[in-house]
Design an enzyme around this catalytic site. Structure first.
Site, mmCIF file in Angstrom:
data_model
loop_
_atom_site.group_PDB
_atom_site.id
_atom_site.type_symbol
_atom_site.label_atom_id
_atom_site.label_comp_id
_atom_site.label_asym_id
_atom_site.label_seq_id
_atom_site.Cartn_x
_atom_site.Cartn_y
_atom_site.Cartn_z
ATOM 1 N N ASP A 16 -0.169 4.464 0.538
ATOM 2 C CA ASP A 16 -0.652 3.826 -0.970
ATOM 3 C C ASP A 16 -0.185 4.478 -1.770
ATOM 4 O OD1 ASP A 16 -2.106 2.232 0.604
ATOM 5 O OD2 ASP A 16 -3.977 1.699 -0.678
ATOM 6 N N LYS A 42 0.301 -3.684 -5.186
ATOM 7 C CA LYS A 42 -1.284 -2.936 -5.735
ATOM 8 C C LYS A 42 -1.487 -3.795 -6.901
ATOM 9 C CE LYS A 42 -4.774 0.094 -4.290
ATOM 10 N NZ LYS A 42 -5.483 1.583 -3.310
ATOM 11 N N LYS A 50 -2.306 -6.096 -2.767
ATOM 12 C CA LYS A 50 -3.436 -5.692 -2.409
ATOM 13 C C LYS A 50 -4.567 -6.298 -3.723
ATOM 14 C CE LYS A 50 -6.112 -1.992 -1.454
ATOM 15 N NZ LYS A 50 -5.949 -0.650 -0.405
#
Length: 329
Positions: A166, A229, A265
């Site tokens: 991430d 995300k 996400k």
């Protein structure tokens, strides 16, 4: 029982369907990207009011939500013992008697997400489970450490066993409209991750407008992001329905033009089971059934799991239990 390979194939987009290879930066497409804020706000407001499931259907959707959670340990006081307990919770997210009553034995979370320092601990704790380890990287959460160190951090986490990375983008590139710089940065981070699954964190609460969110989403996808995300979970404003709608419509646009599916996400601020149900309904309506699988959708949350477990306990027993009866670790 599914094999570890089958479980991994269900969770990693580069195994379950063709991985997004990226494309040349199309500045004309980026410039055309807009976001109708009033219309997005109306659509977002309609979702909680009109989408609802009850009884067995609700329990089934909540079990689905558990399978999509990236269970996180991202505090400065994390210890190996705490991470091992979190990994045990990922393996067994709900009490065995409840899962047996629901016919959901073998249910696990989608992944465990940790800082680089705890990657090896998490990998060892999850050995044989098929649950991937995600590492937050690139100077998380601000993304302001020296650039060469941010790239090196990605490589170190992959070498330690992380199969998902991430990364955080440099917000200044979005705020100044320097899309080439954002594209180049994302390309290099994707390359540094190799075969690891890359989630690009936009930190949407710091981007200033939904239009910026839409454009940053497109640029990161063009540069090869596997997922986009919303947030680090550390910003004052994290995942919201309007931001999420903006991002998933960019995902839909990207798929329409390129044929490649990009994951989504939402992270930060989703702590209640009923909120998870709204997000699941939104994903199904906006993108379709494939985005209800862990290879294309994840919740960045931990406290969410505790509330879902309480709701499942109520469904099975008819009684609400105290939150301390469902610890995360």
């Amino acid at each position: 029982m599914t094999t570890d390979l089958t479980r991994a194939a269900a969770q990693l987009p580069q195994l379950a369907h063709p991985r997004n290879p990226g494309m040349a930066l199309d500045l004309e497409w980026v410039a055309q990207a807009q976001a109708n804020a009033p219309a997005i706000a109306r659509r977002a407001a309609s979702l909680p009011a009109t989408r609802g499931v009850k009884k067995d259907h609700q329990a089934a959707w909540l079990c689905k939500a558990i399978s999509l959670i990236d269970l996180t340990a991202l505090s400065g006081d994390d210890t190996p013992g705490r991470v091992r307990r979190l990994c045990a919770k990922a393996r067994q997210p709900v009490r065995p008697d409840l899962l047996a009553a629901l016919g959901m034995e073998g249910l696990t979370t989608g992944a465990v997400c940790v800082y680089h320092e705890m990657v090896e601990t998490a990998v060892r704790a999850l050995d044989g489970s098929g649950i991937p380890v995600a590492a937050v990287s690139t100077g998380f959460p601000a993304g302001l450490s020296p650039y060469r160190l941010r790239l090196a951090e990605i490589g170190e986490s992959v070498a330690a066993g992380a199969s998902e990375i991430d990364i955080v983008i440099s917000r200044r590139h979005v705020l100044t409209g320097d899309w080439q710089a954002l594209y180049d940065e994302m390309c290099q981070m994707r390359q540094a991750a190799g075969s690891a699954h890359v989630k690009a964190i936009l930190a949407t609460g710091e981007l200033g407008s939904l239009r910026n969110v839409a454009r940053a989403s497109l640029v990161c996808m063009m540069a090869g992001a596997d997922f986009i995300k919303t947030s680090t979970g550390k910003e004052p404003v994290n995942a919201t329905l309007p931001v999420s709608l903006t991002m998933i419509r960019a995902i839909r646009d990207y798929q329409d033009r390129t044929g490649f599916r990009i994951g989504f996400k939402p992270a930060g601020g989703i702590s209640k089971a009923k909120e998870a149900l709204v997000y699941l309904a939104m994903m199904k309506e906006e993108l379709g059934h494939p985005w209800l699988q862990p290879d294309l959708f994840r919740f960045g949350a931990s406290s969410l799991l505790g509330d879902i477990e309480r709701q499942l306990d109520h469904h099975v027993t008819g009684c609400y239990s105290a939150a301390n009866r469902h610890p995360l670790g």
